[in-house]
Design a protein around this motif. Structure first.
Motif, mmCIF file in Angstrom:
data_model
loop_
_atom_site.group_PDB
_atom_site.id
_atom_site.type_symbol
_atom_site.label_atom_id
_atom_site.label_comp_id
_atom_site.label_asym_id
_atom_site.label_seq_id
_atom_site.Cartn_x
_atom_site.Cartn_y
_atom_site.Cartn_z
ATOM 1 N N ALA A 166 -31.489 -59.669 18.705
ATOM 2 C CA ALA A 166 -32.937 -59.543 18.891
ATOM 3 C C ALA A 166 -33.280 -59.278 20.353
ATOM 4 C CB ALA A 166 -33.640 -60.810 18.403
ATOM 5 N N ILE A 167 -32.588 -59.958 21.261
ATOM 6 C CA ILE A 167 -32.851 -59.761 22.687
ATOM 7 C C ILE A 167 -32.385 -58.372 23.119
ATOM 8 C CG2 ILE A 167 -32.322 -60.584 25.014
ATOM 9 C CD1 ILE A 167 -32.034 -63.413 23.752
ATOM 10 N N VAL A 168 -31.213 -57.967 22.657
ATOM 11 C CA VAL A 168 -30.714 -56.627 22.985
ATOM 12 C C VAL A 168 -31.660 -55.563 22.432
ATOM 13 C CG1 VAL A 168 -28.863 -54.966 22.564
ATOM 14 C CG2 VAL A 168 -28.304 -57.323 23.192
ATOM 15 N N ALA A 169 -32.143 -55.765 21.216
ATOM 16 C CA ALA A 169 -33.082 -54.800 20.624
ATOM 17 C C ALA A 169 -34.362 -54.714 21.441
ATOM 18 C CB ALA A 169 -33.395 -55.192 19.181
ATOM 19 N N TYR A 170 -34.802 -55.848 21.971
ATOM 20 C CA TYR A 170 -35.988 -55.850 22.831
ATOM 21 C C TYR A 170 -35.739 -55.000 24.078
ATOM 22 C CZ TYR A 170 -39.297 -57.656 26.299
ATOM 23 O OH TYR A 170 -40.246 -57.765 27.282
ATOM 24 N N PHE A 171 -34.608 -55.202 24.730
ATOM 25 C CA PHE A 171 -34.284 -54.390 25.903
ATOM 26 C C PHE A 171 -34.198 -52.904 25.530
ATOM 27 C CE2 PHE A 171 -31.810 -58.254 27.693
ATOM 28 C CZ PHE A 171 -32.954 -58.741 28.306
ATOM 29 N N GLU A 172 -33.540 -52.618 24.424
ATOM 30 C CA GLU A 172 -33.348 -51.215 24.030
ATOM 31 C C GLU A 172 -34.649 -50.552 23.604
ATOM 32 O OE1 GLU A 172 -30.268 -51.534 21.096
ATOM 33 O OE2 GLU A 172 -28.662 -51.277 22.589
ATOM 34 N N SER A 173 -35.643 -51.345 23.222
ATOM 35 C CA SER A 173 -36.936 -50.756 22.849
ATOM 36 C C SER A 173 -37.642 -50.136 24.050
ATOM 37 C CB SER A 173 -37.840 -51.818 22.208
ATOM 38 O OG SER A 173 -38.323 -52.749 23.171
ATOM 39 N N GLY A 174 -37.164 -50.459 25.256
ATOM 40 C CA GLY A 174 -37.750 -49.871 26.459
ATOM 41 C C GLY A 174 -37.184 -48.515 26.826
ATOM 42 N N CYS B 226 -45.511 -76.387 25.073
ATOM 43 C CA CYS B 226 -44.889 -77.703 25.097
ATOM 44 C C CYS B 226 -43.630 -77.650 25.956
ATOM 45 C CB CYS B 226 -44.518 -78.162 23.685
ATOM 46 S SG CYS B 226 -45.947 -78.471 22.626
ATOM 47 N N TYR B 227 -43.358 -78.743 26.638
ATOM 48 C CA TYR B 227 -42.186 -78.823 27.510
ATOM 49 C C TYR B 227 -40.914 -78.983 26.687
ATOM 50 C CZ TYR B 227 -38.755 -80.722 30.730
ATOM 51 O OH TYR B 227 -37.612 -80.937 31.446
ATOM 52 N N SER B 228 -39.829 -78.344 27.145
ATOM 53 C CA SER B 228 -38.526 -78.546 26.529
ATOM 54 C C SER B 228 -37.437 -78.248 27.548
ATOM 55 C CB SER B 228 -38.337 -77.637 25.310
ATOM 56 O OG SER B 228 -37.042 -77.818 24.763
ATOM 57 N N ASP B 229 -36.459 -79.157 27.658
ATOM 58 C CA ASP B 229 -35.309 -78.887 28.517
ATOM 59 C C ASP B 229 -34.101 -78.439 27.703
ATOM 60 O OD1 ASP B 229 -34.634 -81.245 27.302
ATOM 61 O OD2 ASP B 229 -34.397 -82.403 29.148
ATOM 62 N N ARG B 230 -34.302 -78.185 26.415
ATOM 63 C CA ARG B 230 -33.253 -77.596 25.587
ATOM 64 C C ARG B 230 -33.124 -76.113 25.916
ATOM 65 N NH1 ARG B 230 -35.410 -78.290 19.906
ATOM 66 N NH2 ARG B 230 -33.306 -77.688 19.212
ATOM 67 N N THR B 231 -31.967 -75.541 25.643
ATOM 68 C CA THR B 231 -31.792 -74.112 25.878
ATOM 69 C C THR B 231 -32.504 -73.317 24.791
ATOM 70 O OG1 THR B 231 -29.779 -73.868 24.560
ATOM 71 C CG2 THR B 231 -29.515 -74.569 26.874
ATOM 72 N N PHE B 232 -32.787 -72.057 25.106
ATOM 73 C CA PHE B 232 -33.383 -71.191 24.092
ATOM 74 C C PHE B 232 -32.458 -71.061 22.885
ATOM 75 C CE2 PHE B 232 -35.785 -69.606 27.825
ATOM 76 C CZ PHE B 232 -37.068 -69.740 27.321
ATOM 77 N N GLY B 233 -31.148 -71.032 23.137
ATOM 78 C CA GLY B 233 -30.206 -70.938 22.030
ATOM 79 C C GLY B 233 -30.290 -72.127 21.097
ATOM 80 N N ASP B 234 -30.475 -73.319 21.661
ATOM 81 C CA ASP B 234 -30.598 -74.513 20.832
ATOM 82 C C ASP B 234 -31.942 -74.566 20.109
ATOM 83 O OD1 ASP B 234 -28.077 -75.454 21.421
ATOM 84 O OD2 ASP B 234 -28.745 -76.686 23.108
ATOM 85 N N ILE B 235 -32.996 -74.168 20.800
ATOM 86 C CA ILE B 235 -34.326 -74.204 20.184
ATOM 87 C C ILE B 235 -34.382 -73.284 18.970
ATOM 88 C CG2 ILE B 235 -36.744 -73.548 20.555
ATOM 89 C CD1 ILE B 235 -36.314 -74.508 23.493
ATOM 90 N N TYR B 236 -33.764 -72.117 19.096
ATOM 91 C CA TYR B 236 -33.786 -71.140 18.005
ATOM 92 C C TYR B 236 -32.420 -71.053 17.323
ATOM 93 C CZ TYR B 236 -38.133 -69.920 20.317
ATOM 94 O OH TYR B 236 -39.382 -69.980 20.875
ATOM 95 N N ALA B 237 -31.747 -72.190 17.236
ATOM 96 C CA ALA B 237 -30.394 -72.220 16.675
ATOM 97 C C ALA B 237 -30.362 -71.831 15.208
ATOM 98 C CB ALA B 237 -29.791 -73.613 16.853
ATOM 99 N N GLU B 238 -31.448 -72.101 14.490
ATOM 100 C CA GLU B 238 -31.435 -71.935 13.037
ATOM 101 C C GLU B 238 -32.156 -70.688 12.553
ATOM 102 O OE1 GLU B 238 -29.742 -73.924 11.115
ATOM 103 O OE2 GLU B 238 -29.196 -75.390 12.670
ATOM 104 N N ARG B 239 -32.812 -69.967 13.451
ATOM 105 C CA ARG B 239 -33.538 -68.773 12.998
ATOM 106 C C ARG B 239 -33.591 -67.730 14.102
ATOM 107 N NH1 ARG B 239 -38.539 -68.144 15.144
ATOM 108 N NH2 ARG B 239 -39.629 -69.970 16.005
ATOM 109 N N THR B 240 -33.890 -66.509 13.708
ATOM 110 C CA THR B 240 -33.968 -65.404 14.656
ATOM 111 C C THR B 240 -35.299 -65.432 15.403
ATOM 112 O OG1 THR B 240 -32.613 -64.067 13.168
ATOM 113 C CG2 THR B 240 -33.815 -62.902 14.907
ATOM 114 N N MET B 241 -35.243 -65.229 16.685
ATOM 115 C CA MET B 241 -36.448 -65.209 17.509
ATOM 116 C C MET B 241 -37.318 -64.003 17.161
ATOM 117 S SD MET B 241 -34.480 -66.027 21.106
ATOM 118 C CE MET B 241 -35.911 -66.189 22.169
ATOM 119 N N THR B 242 -38.630 -64.213 17.192
ATOM 120 C CA THR B 242 -39.554 -63.092 17.059
ATOM 121 C C THR B 242 -39.607 -62.327 18.373
ATOM 122 O OG1 THR B 242 -41.475 -64.333 17.830
ATOM 123 C CG2 THR B 242 -40.952 -64.462 15.469
#
Length: 431
Positions: free
Chosen positions: A25-33, A283-299
């Motif tokens: 998803a992140i790579v696709a975001y970069f490639e959309s540019g 909301c504050y979070s010190d978890r990594t983005f990978g952990d926060i979205y561990a179970e689903r794909t980021m929008t």
């Protein structure tokens, strides 16, 4: 063919079932540019202004004739307003131009993309003339300088934006200069396009190699925390003490085999600081983005937010954002934009930069920054005198521009020829 997977990455995939889809998803975001070749050549420009009283004391966001009042005055010309949940005015915009505020109410104009430098100059000059017409009658003015000239950062009022409140707490605890970066500093940023993944990675690598050069020639910070600076390139030092998880060099970006997937993994493995939430918007979070979205794909919106929480010297979004320059007066901003245009939008220029920086790696960049902070133009950068390297970079840019655009380089060219900076000149005038 997939890339080799190291042990930490394999462990992360096990703990984060959606990791692969989030990297994609992140790579696709970069490639959309990726832009077509025939549209290449446009520049986005951002310039931050420090608003002060005529005696150079700070103008806060709130209060009579504060920056909130300034934004309200600008709204007649910039009718699209952005407010927070409490109705506080945080920005105004019109097609092609957005006026926003940084954490301590530094006023930023983001404009473009510009196909030509004349239009860029006219847009910024018109904005500053209009801004002056608002500020001057109430004894205020806008400075284009790298750091607040009289105030200590922690004494500057934080604007009422929940995102910045969390960032202030997190970065304030992370290292010594987080609040200084947020509240005291002001920059010039120029963004460029890319036509393919390989073009993106090439420009990203070359931009990072050029960071010490750009930092030197745009140095415009003669004072820090209300006192005369103790070394050159003050904002370079600030960024080294903000948060190494998200500032400076992207890890391995100068390696020949660096990829967008590795950039995406870097984003997933950093603490988020804040994430969107329904109850309080942020909301504050010190978890990594990978952990926060561990179970689903980021929008896409979540990817955009994650990318925005990184403050590297060069940042990849759907364009390459080149970030090390101090805020400067408009002639120097346009000269800097011309320099970047000549370096990155000409095939021969890119080839010349490849040859010039072929052997530069991350330790070389860090050594260059350290030496430039101590010695300025007397330093050596990548094995040669700093001034000589600046001469070479300027010459490459000149060859990549037509005569009309090359003329815009003159303000920076004069500084390079004299082996001096705007900060040096301001120091000399103050003596």
């Amino acid at each position: 063919m997939s890339e080799p997977v190291c042990a930490p990455e394999a462990a992360a995939r096990t703990a984060q079932p959606a990791r692969e889809s989030n990297i994609e998803a992140i790579v696709a975001y970069f490639e959309s540019g990726i832009k077509p070749h025939d549209s290449l050549g446009e520049l986005g420009i951002e310039l931050e202004h420090t608003i002060v009283h005529d005696d150079l004391s700070p103008v806060p966001y709130s209060g009579e004739h504060g920056v909130a009042w300034v934004l309200a005055k600008l709204q007649a010309e910039y009718p699209h307003a952005t407010t927070d949940l409490h109705g506080d005015l945080l920005g105004v915009a019109r097609p092609g131009e957005a006026v926003t505020i940084e954490p301590a109410a530094q006023l930023e104009l983001s404009a473009g993309p510009f196909a030509d430098l004349v239009s860029a100059r006219e847009a910024f000059e018109a904005f500053e003339q209009h801004l002056a017409s608002i500020l001057s009658p109430v004894g205020e003015r806008a400075l284009t300088i790298g750091y607040h000239p009289t105030a200590a950062a922690r004494d500057l009022e934080l604007i009422p934006k929940r995102r910045y409140q969390f960032m202030n707490l997190y970065l304030g605890a992370k290292d010594i200069y987080g609040p200084c970066m947020m509240r005291g500093s002001a920059s010039t940023q120029v963004s460029i396009d890319y036509t393919s993944t390989s073009d993106c990675l090439r420009k990203l690598r070359l931009a990072f190699a050029l960071v010490p050069v750009f930092s030197l020639i745009t140095d415009n910070t003669p004072r820090f925390e209300g006192a005369v600076r103790t070394h050159k390139l003050v904002r370079t030092a600030i960024w080294q003490h903000v948060d190494n998880d998200r500032c400076g060099l992207v890890p391995d970006v100068l390696d020949p085999d660096f990829s967008l997937r590795r950039y995406a993994a870097y984003i997933l493995d950093a603490p988020a600081i804040l994430v969107p939430c329904r109850k309080e918007q942020w909301c504050y979070s010190d978890r990594t983005f990978g952990d926060i979205y561990a179970e689903r794909t980021m929008t896409r919106a979540e990817v955009e937010h994650a990318v925005s929480m990184f403050f590297n010297d060069v940042r990849l979004k759907t364009y390459v954002e080149i970030r090390p320059a101090d805020a400067m007066p408009i002639p120097y901003v346009i000269a800097y934009a011309a320099l970047i245009k000549g370096l990155f939008y000409d095939a021969a220029s890119l080839d010349a930069l490849d040859a010039l920086f072929a052997n530069v790696r991350a330790p070389d960049v860090e050594i260059a920054k350290k030496d430039l902070m101590a010695q300025g133009y007397d330093a050596e950068v990548y094995g040669q005198p700093a001034g000589r390297l600046c001469d070479k970079v300027l010459a490459i840019a000149e060859c990549g521009l037509d005569d009309d655009d090359a003329a815009f380089l003159a303000p920076l060219a004069r500084l390079i020829e004299r082996r001096t900076t705007l900060a040096d000149l301001a120091e000399a005038e103050a003596v």
